[in-house]
Design a protein around this motif. Structure first.
Motif, PDB file in Angstrom:
ATOM      1  N   GLY A  91       0.835  -1.199   0.000  1.00 50.22           N
ATOM      2  CA  GLY A  91       0.000   0.000   0.000  1.00 50.22           C
ATOM      3  C   GLY A  91       0.862   1.238   0.000  1.00 50.22           C
ATOM      4  O   GLY A  91       2.073   1.180   0.212  1.00 50.22           O
ATOM      5  N   PHE A  92       0.243   2.360  -0.260  1.00 50.94           N
ATOM      6  CA  PHE A  92       0.987   3.616  -0.306  1.00 50.94           C
ATOM      7  C   PHE A  92       0.023   4.797  -0.221  1.00 50.94           C
ATOM      8  O   PHE A  92      -1.167   4.656  -0.482  1.00 50.94           O
ATOM      9  CB  PHE A  92       1.815   3.715  -1.590  1.00 50.94           C
ATOM     10  N   THR A  93       0.560   5.920   0.184  1.00 53.61           N
ATOM     11  CA  THR A  93      -0.137   7.187   0.048  1.00 53.61           C
ATOM     12  C   THR A  93       0.704   8.042  -0.881  1.00 53.61           C
ATOM     13  O   THR A  93       1.929   7.855  -0.975  1.00 53.61           O
ATOM     14  CB  THR A  93      -0.317   7.929   1.394  1.00 53.61           C
ATOM     15  N   THR A  94       0.051   8.934  -1.576  1.00 49.93           N
ATOM     16  CA  THR A  94       0.764   9.809  -2.494  1.00 49.93           C
ATOM     17  C   THR A  94       0.287  11.237  -2.320  1.00 49.93           C
ATOM     18  O   THR A  94      -0.913  11.497  -2.302  1.00 49.93           O
ATOM     19  CB  THR A  94       0.547   9.369  -3.954  1.00 49.93           C
ATOM     20  N   ASN A 123       0.224  -2.267 -11.369  1.00 44.40           N
ATOM     21  CA  ASN A 123      -1.162  -2.627 -11.082  1.00 44.40           C
ATOM     22  C   ASN A 123      -1.731  -1.823  -9.907  1.00 44.40           C
ATOM     23  O   ASN A 123      -2.618  -2.282  -9.207  1.00 44.40           O
ATOM     24  CB  ASN A 123      -1.283  -4.133 -10.820  1.00 44.40           C
ATOM     25  N   GLN A 124      -1.247  -0.616  -9.720  1.00 42.23           N
ATOM     26  CA  GLN A 124      -1.703   0.232  -8.620  1.00 42.23           C
ATOM     27  C   GLN A 124      -3.194   0.554  -8.767  1.00 42.23           C
ATOM     28  O   GLN A 124      -3.694   0.735  -9.870  1.00 42.23           O
ATOM     29  CB  GLN A 124      -0.921   1.549  -8.560  1.00 42.23           C
ATOM     30  N   LYS A 125      -3.847   0.632  -7.622  1.00 39.23           N
ATOM     31  CA  LYS A 125      -5.264   1.004  -7.557  1.00 39.23           C
ATOM     32  C   LYS A 125      -5.426   2.077  -6.500  1.00 39.23           C
ATOM     33  O   LYS A 125      -4.967   1.908  -5.366  1.00 39.23           O
ATOM     34  CB  LYS A 125      -6.150  -0.193  -7.189  1.00 39.23           C
ATOM     35  N   SER A 169       5.584  -4.257  -7.895  1.00 42.67           N
ATOM     36  CA  SER A 169       6.303  -2.984  -7.772  1.00 42.67           C
ATOM     37  C   SER A 169       5.322  -1.810  -7.824  1.00 42.67           C
ATOM     38  O   SER A 169       4.172  -1.962  -8.229  1.00 42.67           O
ATOM     39  CB  SER A 169       7.347  -2.860  -8.880  1.00 42.67           C
ATOM     40  N   ASN A 170       5.816  -0.656  -7.433  1.00 44.18           N
ATOM     41  CA  ASN A 170       5.008   0.562  -7.382  1.00 44.18           C
ATOM     42  C   ASN A 170       5.739   1.696  -8.106  1.00 44.18           C
ATOM     43  O   ASN A 170       6.165   2.671  -7.495  1.00 44.18           O
ATOM     44  CB  ASN A 170       4.726   0.932  -5.918  1.00 44.18           C
ATOM     45  N   GLY A 183      -3.474   4.183  -1.952  1.00 41.29           N
ATOM     46  CA  GLY A 183      -3.608   3.145  -2.959  1.00 41.29           C
ATOM     47  C   GLY A 183      -3.019   1.822  -2.514  1.00 41.29           C
ATOM     48  O   GLY A 183      -2.391   1.724  -1.452  1.00 41.29           O
ATOM     49  N   THR A 184      -3.241   0.812  -3.341  1.00 39.59           N
ATOM     50  CA  THR A 184      -2.709  -0.534  -3.098  1.00 39.59           C
ATOM     51  C   THR A 184      -2.034  -1.027  -4.379  1.00 39.59           C
ATOM     52  O   THR A 184      -2.270  -0.505  -5.470  1.00 39.59           O
ATOM     53  CB  THR A 184      -3.832  -1.516  -2.709  1.00 39.59           C
TER      54      THR A 184
END
Length: 140
Positions: A51-54, A78-80, A125-126, A120-121
């Motif tokens: 997961g991540f925040t942007t 494949n980030q969502k 890789s991101n 996001g999730t």
């Protein structure tokens, strides 16, 4: 998408020549490929594995005020996004993402910026998106 055109008003006056149905040829007006927008986008992700925040900063580097904006970019992986995000209306179709202004942050004056973001999730890789457009204009 571009900014709305200025309103044109015409007033008929008496005594002027009438319209000729066969006007002489004249050059067609040229359409400018750019809306005059100049922008810089900074994309800063805080990643924790799946997961991540942007946080995204949109900076108006031009000389005209941006009045209403839509930011667009494409994920390479494949980030969502996980709406609702913050400071924008976020949508995602496939890998394409858009963020549209709220009424309170629709104006970005020259030299000013707006900060928006989302959570996001992903799996694998991101990668950071490599291209951003604002109202259809590519930002640096």
């Amino acid at each position: 998408t571009s900014e709305p055109s200025n309103t044109l008003t015409a007033t008929a006056q008496s005594g002027l020549p009438t319209f000729s149905p066969s006007p002489s040829p004249s050059p067609s007006p040229s359409v400018s490929p750019s809306s005059g927008i100049r922008c810089k986008v900074t994309y800063a992700a805080n990643d924790w594995g799946t997961g991540f925040t942007t946080n995204i900063t949109i900076n108006n580097t031009g000389t005209t005020t941006i009045n209403g904006w839509t930011l667009a970019f494409t994920f390479a992986g494949n980030q969502k996004i996980s709406p609702p995000g913050w400071s924008a209306t976020w949508t995602q179709t496939g890998n394409s993402v858009t963020a549209a202004n709220f009424d309170w942050n629709k104006t970005i004056k020259p030299g000013e910026s707006v900060q928006i973001g989302f959570q996001g999730t992903y799996t694998g890789s991101n990668p950071t998106p490599t291209a951003f457009t604002l109202n259809g204009t590519t930002c640096s």
